[in-house]
Design an enzyme around this catalytic site. Structure first.
Site, PDB file in Angstrom:
ATOM      1  N   GLN A  70       0.839  -1.202   0.000  1.00 31.49           N
ATOM      2  CA  GLN A  70       0.000   0.000   0.000  1.00 31.49           C
ATOM      3  C   GLN A  70       0.872   1.249   0.000  1.00 31.49           C
ATOM      4  OE1 GLN A  70      -2.136   0.871   3.704  1.00 31.49           O
ATOM      5  NE2 GLN A  70      -3.987   1.178   2.513  1.00 31.49           N
ATOM      6  N   GLY A  71       0.779   2.058  -1.052  1.00 38.35           N
ATOM      7  CA  GLY A  71       1.575   3.276  -1.171  1.00 38.35           C
ATOM      8  C   GLY A  71       0.789   4.507  -0.776  1.00 38.35           C
ATOM      9  N   TYR A  72       0.552   4.690   0.509  1.00 37.40           N
ATOM     10  CA  TYR A  72      -0.176   5.851   1.015  1.00 37.40           C
ATOM     11  C   TYR A  72       0.764   6.820   1.731  1.00 37.40           C
ATOM     12  CZ  TYR A  72      -4.975   4.021   0.263  1.00 37.40           C
ATOM     13  OH  TYR A  72      -6.152   3.576  -0.280  1.00 37.40           O
TER      14      TYR A  72
ATOM     15  N   SER B  76       4.436  -1.541   4.274  1.00 38.04           N
ATOM     16  CA  SER B  76       4.546  -2.919   4.767  1.00 38.04           C
ATOM     17  C   SER B  76       4.776  -3.897   3.616  1.00 38.04           C
ATOM     18  CB  SER B  76       3.279  -3.315   5.521  1.00 38.04           C
ATOM     19  OG  SER B  76       3.061  -2.465   6.621  1.00 38.04           O
TER      20      SER B  76
ATOM     21  N   GLU C 168     -10.195  -1.971   5.661  1.00 40.48           N
ATOM     22  CA  GLU C 168      -9.034  -2.332   6.473  1.00 40.48           C
ATOM     23  C   GLU C 168      -9.413  -2.859   7.838  1.00 40.48           C
ATOM     24  OE1 GLU C 168      -4.640  -0.427   7.409  1.00 40.48           O
ATOM     25  OE2 GLU C 168      -6.308   0.919   7.065  1.00 40.48           O
TER      26      GLU C 168
ATOM     27  N   SER D  21      -2.918   7.409  13.161  1.00 41.68           N
ATOM     28  CA  SER D  21      -2.457   7.588  14.538  1.00 41.68           C
ATOM     29  C   SER D  21      -3.622   7.908  15.468  1.00 41.68           C
ATOM     30  CB  SER D  21      -1.425   8.722  14.600  1.00 41.68           C
ATOM     31  OG  SER D  21      -2.057   9.964  14.348  1.00 41.68           O
TER      32      SER D  21
END
Length: 386
Positions: free
Chosen positions: A128-130, A163, A246, A365
């Site tokens: 995942q490229g966020y 990840s 998710e 977060s």
């Protein structure tokens, strides 16, 4: 919520796992997972392909896309039994649980034909490229750019905390495709091959000594023009849809693992005498009660996509797990400060303590989750933005 009629399905799952977690796969029990993704990776990949061959991947997908049309209850049962059997942590979670449902909802027929069968068969792995160095929990601050050059998107920028990028074949990337756009506007959701020229992956060494997170650099990396999910500029909507998947049914399986950790820690406290300390005994009791709350909340909100539900769930389980790591150090006492073996090999409780610090950061977060709940659910005044 889990009706009696699903008892037969539960027994079928339980029996299959018992009969198949044998032979070459028996040694994989309990391996992998957060902070331990390096463990027996190739063997776990082979196990997951074995699952796929038997029809146990992508259960919740529609049958027309290769799934089993499983109900929410059946998906919960599978994840719980999978965790109870101590089957190894999966390596294709991001493809099966995040990208697959996103393509089913927003992808083109050509994208669905190209990618869904390979995800279901565990033939291609995804990352995942966020997050970026300047856009972690504030995802709308993405600065990675992509421009059309003929029939290809050309990407330039950096992602971080990606990840399993070092083993992934593809990445779903949120990039800014409209020059001069800001915040949520002008973003696109692109599918990018990780083996392409111009893609560099650098593992990040963590406190646990392992490296499952990575930096990913795009320096003129290219992907075909039709590898955009949804319309160009509509990436925010698609990305938010992915995030909604998710925190789905897999969290019930996660809680089975939490329960196992708490039980083991309680046994350790009784064995080394720390449970006789009233402060330790109280915290163990609070941890048990908190876990019951986690399960009740997850079952009550299963399938609820209202704003705030996912954020509350993330806050509750992340804080609970972080606190369990701190409690483990209290139970271990002074020995918790010394590595198990040289040069830096940690025991299970030290890994739990160190890696669970990340629980309150990744996936949004604590601070961002609270802001969302405050502003979008409770209607409190928005924080000042730069």
């Amino acid at each position: 919520m889990l009706a009696e009629r699903d008892g037969e399905f539960r027994e079928r799952v339980r029996t299959w796992l018992a009969e198949n977690l044998t032979g070459e796969f028996a040694a994989l029990r309990g391996l992998g997972g957060p902070g331990r993704e390096h463990e027996a990776f190739e063997e776990r990949l082979a196990w997951e392909r074995h699952l796929a061959a038997a029809g146990w991947t992508c259960l919740g997908w529609p049958a027309e896309h290769g799934g089993a049309d499983a109900t929410l209850e059946q998906q919960v049962i599978f994840h719980e039994e999978y965790a109870r059997s101590r089957a190894p942590a999966k390596v294709s979670h991001l493809g099966q649980e995040l990208l697959g449902p996103t393509l089913i909802a927003s992808g083109t027929p050509a994208q669905q034909r190209r990618f869904l069968p390979r995800i279901r068969a565990v033939e291609e792995l995804w990352c995942q490229g966020y997050s970026e160095p300047g856009a972690g929990s504030d995802l709308a601050a993405v600065s990675t750019t992509a421009t059309l050059d003929g029939g290809e998107w050309v990407l330039t920028g950096q992602k971080v905390w990606t990840s399993l990028a070092h083993v992934a074949d593809w990445c779903f990337v949120l990039a800014r495709t409209e020059p001069g756009s800001a915040r949520h506007r002008g973003l696109s959701y692109l599918l990018v091959p990780m083996r392409a020229s111009g893609v560099e992956v650098r593992p990040i060494r963590q406190l646990t000594g392992t490296s499952e997170f990575n930096e990913v650099f795009f320096d003129g990396a290219r992907t075909p023009a039709d590898m955009v999910v949804g319309e160009p500029g509509d990436g925010w909507r698609v990305a938010m849809g992915t995030l909604a998947y998710e925190r789905g049914v897999a969290t019930l399986g996660q809680q089975v693992g939490f329960r196992r950790e708490l039980r083991s820690l309680t046994e350790l406290a009784e064995h080394n005498g720390s449970a006789a300390d009233p402060a330790v005994a109280e915290r163990l009791a609070r941890a048990w009660a908190g876990l019951e709350v986690l399960r009740a909340h997850a079952l009550r909100t299963l399938g609820d996509t209202a704003t705030g539900v996912a954020e509350v769930s993330k806050l509750v389980w992340a804080n609970w797990h972080r606190d369990l790591g701190e409690l483990a150090m209290l139970v271990r006492g002074a020995g918790s400060l010394v590595a198990e073996r040289e040069p830096y090999e940690l025991d299970e409780w030290q890994r739990l303590y160190l890696f669970s610090r990340a629980d309150t950061i990744y996936g949004g977060s604590n601070e961002i989750q609270r802001n969302i709940i405050a502003e979008r659910v409770l209607g409190l005044p928005r924080e000042a933005r730069p």
